[in-house]
Design a protein around this motif. Sequence first.
Motif, PDB file in Angstrom:
ATOM      1  N   ILE A 164       0.812  -1.220   0.000  1.00  0.00           N
ATOM      2  CA  ILE A 164       0.000   0.000   0.000  1.00  0.00           C
ATOM      3  C   ILE A 164       0.846   1.270   0.000  1.00  0.00           C
ATOM      4  O   ILE A 164       0.321   2.350   0.255  1.00  0.00           O
ATOM      5  CB  ILE A 164      -0.966   0.015   1.203  1.00  0.00           C
ATOM      6  CG1 ILE A 164      -0.209   0.013   2.529  1.00  0.00           C
ATOM      7  CG2 ILE A 164      -1.943  -1.149   1.123  1.00  0.00           C
ATOM      8  CD1 ILE A 164      -1.090   0.234   3.750  1.00  0.00           C
ATOM      9  N   HIS A 165       2.124   1.156  -0.299  1.00  0.00           N
ATOM     10  CA  HIS A 165       3.018   2.307  -0.148  1.00  0.00           C
ATOM     11  C   HIS A 165       3.393   2.987  -1.456  1.00  0.00           C
ATOM     12  O   HIS A 165       4.111   3.981  -1.432  1.00  0.00           O
ATOM     13  CB  HIS A 165       4.278   1.881   0.606  1.00  0.00           C
ATOM     14  CG  HIS A 165       3.972   1.295   1.951  1.00  0.00           C
ATOM     15  ND1 HIS A 165       3.578   2.067   3.015  1.00  0.00           N
ATOM     16  CD2 HIS A 165       3.957   0.011   2.380  1.00  0.00           C
ATOM     17  CE1 HIS A 165       3.348   1.281   4.061  1.00  0.00           C
ATOM     18  NE2 HIS A 165       3.565   0.040   3.700  1.00  0.00           N
ATOM     19  N   THR A 166       2.934   2.478  -2.586  1.00  0.00           N
ATOM     20  CA  THR A 166       3.252   3.098  -3.870  1.00  0.00           C
ATOM     21  C   THR A 166       1.961   3.327  -4.655  1.00  0.00           C
ATOM     22  O   THR A 166       0.877   2.929  -4.225  1.00  0.00           O
ATOM     23  CB  THR A 166       4.232   2.229  -4.697  1.00  0.00           C
ATOM     24  OG1 THR A 166       3.609   0.971  -4.980  1.00  0.00           O
ATOM     25  CG2 THR A 166       5.549   1.998  -3.945  1.00  0.00           C
ATOM     26  N   ASP A 167       2.077   3.911  -5.834  1.00  0.00           N
ATOM     27  CA  ASP A 167       0.914   4.308  -6.629  1.00  0.00           C
ATOM     28  C   ASP A 167       0.467   3.263  -7.650  1.00  0.00           C
ATOM     29  O   ASP A 167      -0.263   3.576  -8.589  1.00  0.00           O
ATOM     30  CB  ASP A 167       1.205   5.620  -7.351  1.00  0.00           C
ATOM     31  CG  ASP A 167       2.276   5.489  -8.423  1.00  0.00           C
ATOM     32  OD1 ASP A 167       2.964   4.447  -8.484  1.00  0.00           O
ATOM     33  OD2 ASP A 167       2.423   6.438  -9.209  1.00  0.00           O
ATOM     34  N   TRP A 168       0.856   2.015  -7.478  1.00  0.00           N
ATOM     35  CA  TRP A 168       0.576   1.003  -8.488  1.00  0.00           C
ATOM     36  C   TRP A 168      -0.928   0.836  -8.754  1.00  0.00           C
ATOM     37  O   TRP A 168      -1.327   0.639  -9.901  1.00  0.00           O
ATOM     38  CB  TRP A 168       1.224  -0.335  -8.126  1.00  0.00           C
ATOM     39  CG  TRP A 168       0.619  -1.038  -6.947  1.00  0.00           C
ATOM     40  CD1 TRP A 168       0.917  -0.855  -5.635  1.00  0.00           C
ATOM     41  CD2 TRP A 168      -0.397  -2.039  -6.985  1.00  0.00           C
ATOM     42  NE1 TRP A 168       0.146  -1.676  -4.838  1.00  0.00           N
ATOM     43  CE2 TRP A 168      -0.654  -2.420  -5.649  1.00  0.00           C
ATOM     44  CE3 TRP A 168      -1.108  -2.656  -8.006  1.00  0.00           C
ATOM     45  CZ2 TRP A 168      -1.599  -3.387  -5.324  1.00  0.00           C
ATOM     46  CZ3 TRP A 168      -2.048  -3.635  -7.676  1.00  0.00           C
ATOM     47  CH2 TRP A 168      -2.270  -3.989  -6.341  1.00  0.00           C
ATOM     48  N   ARG A 169      -1.751   0.919  -7.721  1.00  0.00           N
ATOM     49  CA  ARG A 169      -3.204   0.782  -7.924  1.00  0.00           C
ATOM     50  C   ARG A 169      -3.736   1.912  -8.806  1.00  0.00           C
ATOM     51  O   ARG A 169      -4.508   1.676  -9.728  1.00  0.00           O
ATOM     52  CB  ARG A 169      -3.943   0.791  -6.584  1.00  0.00           C
ATOM     53  CG  ARG A 169      -3.894  -0.503  -5.829  1.00  0.00           C
ATOM     54  CD  ARG A 169      -4.734  -0.430  -4.548  1.00  0.00           C
ATOM     55  NE  ARG A 169      -4.612  -1.665  -3.811  1.00  0.00           N
ATOM     56  CZ  ARG A 169      -3.621  -1.948  -2.969  1.00  0.00           C
ATOM     57  NH1 ARG A 169      -2.665  -1.069  -2.737  1.00  0.00           N
ATOM     58  NH2 ARG A 169      -3.590  -3.115  -2.359  1.00  0.00           N
ATOM     59  N   GLU A 170      -3.329   3.119  -8.501  1.00  0.00           N
ATOM     60  CA  GLU A 170      -3.780   4.274  -9.277  1.00  0.00           C
ATOM     61  C   GLU A 170      -3.348   4.158 -10.735  1.00  0.00           C
ATOM     62  O   GLU A 170      -4.109   4.502 -11.650  1.00  0.00           O
ATOM     63  CB  GLU A 170      -3.246   5.579  -8.669  1.00  0.00           C
ATOM     64  CG  GLU A 170      -3.850   5.922  -7.315  1.00  0.00           C
ATOM     65  CD  GLU A 170      -3.243   5.150  -6.140  1.00  0.00           C
ATOM     66  OE1 GLU A 170      -2.193   4.472  -6.306  1.00  0.00           O
ATOM     67  OE2 GLU A 170      -3.833   5.210  -5.048  1.00  0.00           O
TER      68      GLU A 170
ATOM     69  N   THR B 288      -6.553   0.848   2.289  1.00  0.00           N
ATOM     70  CA  THR B 288      -5.140   1.193   2.094  1.00  0.00           C
ATOM     71  C   THR B 288      -4.644   2.262   3.062  1.00  0.00           C
ATOM     72  O   THR B 288      -3.505   2.683   2.972  1.00  0.00           O
ATOM     73  CB  THR B 288      -4.885   1.644   0.641  1.00  0.00           C
ATOM     74  OG1 THR B 288      -5.728   2.746   0.344  1.00  0.00           O
ATOM     75  CG2 THR B 288      -5.147   0.492  -0.329  1.00  0.00           C
ATOM     76  N   ASP B 289      -5.488   2.707   3.975  1.00  0.00           N
ATOM     77  CA  ASP B 289      -5.056   3.580   5.062  1.00  0.00           C
ATOM     78  C   ASP B 289      -4.457   2.662   6.126  1.00  0.00           C
ATOM     79  O   ASP B 289      -5.182   1.941   6.822  1.00  0.00           O
ATOM     80  CB  ASP B 289      -6.262   4.353   5.602  1.00  0.00           C
ATOM     81  CG  ASP B 289      -5.922   5.234   6.783  1.00  0.00           C
ATOM     82  OD1 ASP B 289      -5.085   4.856   7.637  1.00  0.00           O
ATOM     83  OD2 ASP B 289      -6.518   6.320   6.873  1.00  0.00           O
ATOM     84  N   HIS B 290      -3.126   2.682   6.222  1.00  0.00           N
ATOM     85  CA  HIS B 290      -2.412   1.726   7.069  1.00  0.00           C
ATOM     86  C   HIS B 290      -2.905   1.774   8.518  1.00  0.00           C
ATOM     87  O   HIS B 290      -3.153   0.732   9.138  1.00  0.00           O
ATOM     88  CB  HIS B 290      -0.918   1.991   6.991  1.00  0.00           C
ATOM     89  CG  HIS B 290      -0.077   0.812   7.348  1.00  0.00           C
ATOM     90  ND1 HIS B 290       1.251   0.739   7.088  1.00  0.00           N
ATOM     91  CD2 HIS B 290      -0.379  -0.362   7.952  1.00  0.00           C
ATOM     92  CE1 HIS B 290       1.737  -0.410   7.510  1.00  0.00           C
ATOM     93  NE2 HIS B 290       0.756  -1.096   8.037  1.00  0.00           N
TER      94      HIS B 290
ATOM     95  N   ASP C  21      -5.830  -0.636  13.033  1.00  0.00           N
ATOM     96  CA  ASP C  21      -6.557  -0.345  14.269  1.00  0.00           C
ATOM     97  C   ASP C  21      -8.065  -0.572  14.191  1.00  0.00           C
ATOM     98  O   ASP C  21      -8.778  -0.316  15.161  1.00  0.00           O
ATOM     99  CB  ASP C  21      -6.296   1.107  14.681  1.00  0.00           C
ATOM    100  CG  ASP C  21      -4.831   1.351  15.014  1.00  0.00           C
ATOM    101  OD1 ASP C  21      -4.117   0.386  15.354  1.00  0.00           O
ATOM    102  OD2 ASP C  21      -4.392   2.518  14.918  1.00  0.00           O
ATOM    103  N   CYS C  22      -8.579  -1.070  13.068  1.00  0.00           N
ATOM    104  CA  CYS C  22     -10.035  -1.200  12.912  1.00  0.00           C
ATOM    105  C   CYS C  22     -10.654  -2.089  13.982  1.00  0.00           C
ATOM    106  O   CYS C  22     -11.725  -1.776  14.510  1.00  0.00           O
ATOM    107  CB  CYS C  22     -10.379  -1.708  11.516  1.00  0.00           C
ATOM    108  SG  CYS C  22      -9.754  -3.361  11.147  1.00  0.00           S
ATOM    109  N   GLY C  23     -10.008  -3.174  14.322  1.00  0.00           N
ATOM    110  CA  GLY C  23     -10.568  -4.106  15.300  1.00  0.00           C
ATOM    111  C   GLY C  23     -10.758  -3.482  16.662  1.00  0.00           C
ATOM    112  O   GLY C  23     -11.840  -3.571  17.261  1.00  0.00           O
ATOM    113  N   VAL C  24      -9.716  -2.816  17.161  1.00  0.00           N
ATOM    114  CA  VAL C  24      -9.823  -2.211  18.492  1.00  0.00           C
ATOM    115  C   VAL C  24     -10.673  -0.947  18.463  1.00  0.00           C
ATOM    116  O   VAL C  24     -11.329  -0.611  19.452  1.00  0.00           O
ATOM    117  CB  VAL C  24      -8.435  -1.952  19.118  1.00  0.00           C
ATOM    118  CG1 VAL C  24      -7.703  -3.276  19.349  1.00  0.00           C
ATOM    119  CG2 VAL C  24      -7.597  -1.008  18.285  1.00  0.00           C
ATOM    120  N   ALA C  25     -10.678  -0.220  17.332  1.00  0.00           N
ATOM    121  CA  ALA C  25     -11.511   0.979  17.233  1.00  0.00           C
ATOM    122  C   ALA C  25     -12.991   0.621  17.287  1.00  0.00           C
ATOM    123  O   ALA C  25     -13.793   1.373  17.842  1.00  0.00           O
ATOM    124  CB  ALA C  25     -11.192   1.730  15.949  1.00  0.00           C
TER     125      ALA C  25
END
Length: 149
Positions: free
Chosen positions: A11-17, A35-37, A42-46
């Motif tokens: 998720i750190h480069t523009d390959w998807r775009e 892709t928001d790291h 943190d989704c589980g604990v949030a």
Amino acid sequence: MGLNVYLSGEIHTDWRERIIEGAQGLDVTFSAPVTDHAASDDCGVAILGAEDSKFWHDNKGAKMNAIRTRKAIADADVVVVRFGEQYKQWNAAFDAGYAAALGKSLIILQRPEHDHALKEVDAAALAVTREPEEVVATLRYVLTGALPE
């Protein structure tokens, strides 16, 4: 004929775009993981509450992300998995294996220096590409029969 394409991996480069932009005009619908790291981690604990142990913190997040990932891979006609340079993407390897087990058409996007480490993943793929533009050319050929100019 249209294609549902899941874009898995780093998720750190523009390959998807680059793939999405290059595929403009083709009958392709794209999906991807979150892709928001920080949100992904943190989704589980949030949502489900804090954990004292980093293991259980990560475990909750991984399971919650798996709901999205499993659905997206199951719905995909083609799964593109990108292995980047900076990190070991164990989750990407898992996604590739899961897609292969479901009989999905698999396109791998990787640098040549990963060829040996990913030889089993590559053997399950229908195409191994080096650049996002090769993924686009593959999708264009599959959908239209047109070769690159």
